[in-house]
Design a protein around this motif. Sequence first.
Motif, mmCIF file in Angstrom:
data_model
loop_
_atom_site.group_PDB
_atom_site.id
_atom_site.type_symbol
_atom_site.label_atom_id
_atom_site.label_comp_id
_atom_site.label_asym_id
_atom_site.label_seq_id
_atom_site.Cartn_x
_atom_site.Cartn_y
_atom_site.Cartn_z
ATOM 1 N N PRO A 285 0.798 -1.233 0.000
ATOM 2 C CA PRO A 285 0.000 0.000 0.000
ATOM 3 C C PRO A 285 0.832 1.287 0.000
ATOM 4 O O PRO A 285 0.327 2.339 -0.385
ATOM 5 C CB PRO A 285 -0.831 -0.116 1.283
ATOM 6 C CG PRO A 285 -0.949 -1.591 1.501
ATOM 7 C CD PRO A 285 0.397 -2.129 1.091
ATOM 8 N N ASP A 286 2.095 1.225 0.414
ATOM 9 C CA ASP A 286 2.967 2.407 0.407
ATOM 10 C C ASP A 286 3.925 2.443 -0.786
ATOM 11 O O ASP A 286 4.563 3.458 -1.036
ATOM 12 C CB ASP A 286 3.820 2.459 1.685
ATOM 13 C CG ASP A 286 3.054 2.959 2.888
ATOM 14 O OD1 ASP A 286 1.952 3.507 2.714
ATOM 15 O OD2 ASP A 286 3.560 2.800 4.014
ATOM 16 N N LEU A 287 4.039 1.350 -1.516
ATOM 17 C CA LEU A 287 5.051 1.243 -2.570
ATOM 18 C C LEU A 287 4.889 2.313 -3.642
ATOM 19 O O LEU A 287 5.872 2.916 -4.083
ATOM 20 C CB LEU A 287 5.033 -0.153 -3.192
ATOM 21 C CG LEU A 287 6.113 -0.444 -4.224
ATOM 22 C CD1 LEU A 287 7.507 -0.280 -3.612
ATOM 23 C CD2 LEU A 287 5.935 -1.841 -4.786
ATOM 24 N N ASP B 100 -4.203 1.217 -4.714
ATOM 25 C CA ASP B 100 -3.400 0.323 -3.875
ATOM 26 C C ASP B 100 -3.696 0.449 -2.379
ATOM 27 O O ASP B 100 -3.091 -0.242 -1.558
ATOM 28 C CB ASP B 100 -1.903 0.457 -4.163
ATOM 29 C CG ASP B 100 -1.329 1.830 -3.900
ATOM 30 O OD1 ASP B 100 -1.959 2.641 -3.217
ATOM 31 O OD2 ASP B 100 -0.217 2.091 -4.401
ATOM 32 N N ASN B 101 -4.664 1.299 -2.024
ATOM 33 C CA ASN B 101 -5.094 1.420 -0.639
ATOM 34 C C ASN B 101 -6.583 1.128 -0.484
ATOM 35 O O ASN B 101 -7.216 1.563 0.469
ATOM 36 C CB ASN B 101 -4.787 2.822 -0.107
ATOM 37 C CG ASN B 101 -3.336 2.972 0.272
ATOM 38 O OD1 ASN B 101 -2.987 2.819 1.429
ATOM 39 N ND2 ASN B 101 -2.484 3.254 -0.698
ATOM 40 N N SER B 102 -7.139 0.378 -1.398
ATOM 41 C CA SER B 102 -8.568 0.094 -1.405
ATOM 42 C C SER B 102 -8.909 -1.122 -0.538
ATOM 43 O O SER B 102 -8.435 -2.232 -0.792
ATOM 44 C CB SER B 102 -9.036 -0.165 -2.835
ATOM 45 O OG SER B 102 -10.368 -0.612 -2.845
ATOM 46 N N PHE B 103 -9.743 -0.891 0.478
ATOM 47 C CA PHE B 103 -10.263 -2.008 1.262
ATOM 48 C C PHE B 103 -11.017 -2.979 0.364
ATOM 49 O O PHE B 103 -11.003 -4.189 0.599
ATOM 50 C CB PHE B 103 -11.228 -1.505 2.351
ATOM 51 C CG PHE B 103 -10.567 -0.994 3.588
ATOM 52 C CD1 PHE B 103 -9.828 -1.834 4.409
ATOM 53 C CD2 PHE B 103 -10.711 0.339 3.955
ATOM 54 C CE1 PHE B 103 -9.243 -1.360 5.573
ATOM 55 C CE2 PHE B 103 -10.133 0.819 5.121
ATOM 56 C CZ PHE B 103 -9.388 -0.033 5.929
ATOM 57 N N VAL B 104 -11.673 -2.455 -0.653
ATOM 58 C CA VAL B 104 -12.469 -3.283 -1.557
ATOM 59 C C VAL B 104 -11.565 -4.260 -2.308
ATOM 60 O O VAL B 104 -11.812 -5.476 -2.322
ATOM 61 C CB VAL B 104 -13.266 -2.398 -2.545
ATOM 62 C CG1 VAL B 104 -14.038 -3.250 -3.534
ATOM 63 C CG2 VAL B 104 -14.190 -1.447 -1.798
ATOM 64 N N ILE B 105 -10.505 -3.747 -2.906
ATOM 65 C CA ILE B 105 -9.603 -4.607 -3.682
ATOM 66 C C ILE B 105 -8.885 -5.600 -2.778
ATOM 67 O O ILE B 105 -8.872 -6.805 -3.043
ATOM 68 C CB ILE B 105 -8.596 -3.755 -4.473
ATOM 69 C CG1 ILE B 105 -9.321 -2.978 -5.575
ATOM 70 C CG2 ILE B 105 -7.482 -4.623 -5.055
ATOM 71 C CD1 ILE B 105 -8.468 -1.963 -6.298
ATOM 72 N N ALA C 218 -8.385 7.322 -0.457
ATOM 73 C CA ALA C 218 -9.768 6.922 -0.763
ATOM 74 C C ALA C 218 -9.868 5.404 -0.583
ATOM 75 O O ALA C 218 -9.797 4.646 -1.538
ATOM 76 C CB ALA C 218 -10.138 7.337 -2.180
ATOM 77 N N HIS C 219 -10.022 4.985 0.661
ATOM 78 C CA HIS C 219 -9.949 3.562 1.020
ATOM 79 C C HIS C 219 -11.104 2.708 0.497
ATOM 80 O O HIS C 219 -11.025 1.487 0.578
ATOM 81 C CB HIS C 219 -9.867 3.405 2.538
ATOM 82 C CG HIS C 219 -8.539 3.772 3.107
ATOM 83 N ND1 HIS C 219 -7.393 3.057 2.857
ATOM 84 C CD2 HIS C 219 -8.167 4.788 3.912
ATOM 85 C CE1 HIS C 219 -6.377 3.604 3.493
ATOM 86 N NE2 HIS C 219 -6.816 4.666 4.129
#
Length: 192
Positions: free
Chosen positions: A33-35, A72-77, A117-118
């Motif tokens: 998520p930080d990359l 890359d910060n999506s709870f959904v994905i 935008a999680h």
Amino acid sequence: MNTPAHLLIGAALFGRNGQKSVVWAAFAGALLPDLSLYLLAGTALYVVGIPPYIVFNELYFSDTWQTIFAIDNSFVIWGLLFGIACWRRTPWAIALTGAALLHLCFDFPLHHDDGRAHFWPFTNWVFESPISYWDRDHGAMWFAPLGAFCACVAAISMWRRRLGWAMTGIVAILLGAELWVVSQWMFFFTDS
């Protein structure tokens, strides 16, 4: 929470079965998520030569960068991928996706004005937490040491598993990085 703390806590919790491949997958998942931030900011700063104030005050908040961060910060994905990993019962995939989800769970309540935008792709809404892991105007003097403490507990947990010298060294480097960053915030960037 700082990236080294994410890596230590993610690996400690999702690399518990002791298989090195699973521990490495947890490290990777905690980093993912930080990359994009490291790649985008590193390229802008060190390859293109854009000044830091433009990178972190303009580019960081641009639509393009925020879209990348949302993905890359999506709870959904990550939740969908975690569900698939659990359904398939694949230990390394569970560790990777679980550590990424844990990363998001820590980030969500600890970003004041720099959140993500999680819940993308359903919404671009960004939660503006009243607290921050790094901004002293929003509680970082309390939350940064708490994150460092959790990283210390995670490092001790990892060392007790006796995963070999290489893993012990990586854990020590990550813990050192976490403690260094927190000490910089606590002792050198104080109000005058």
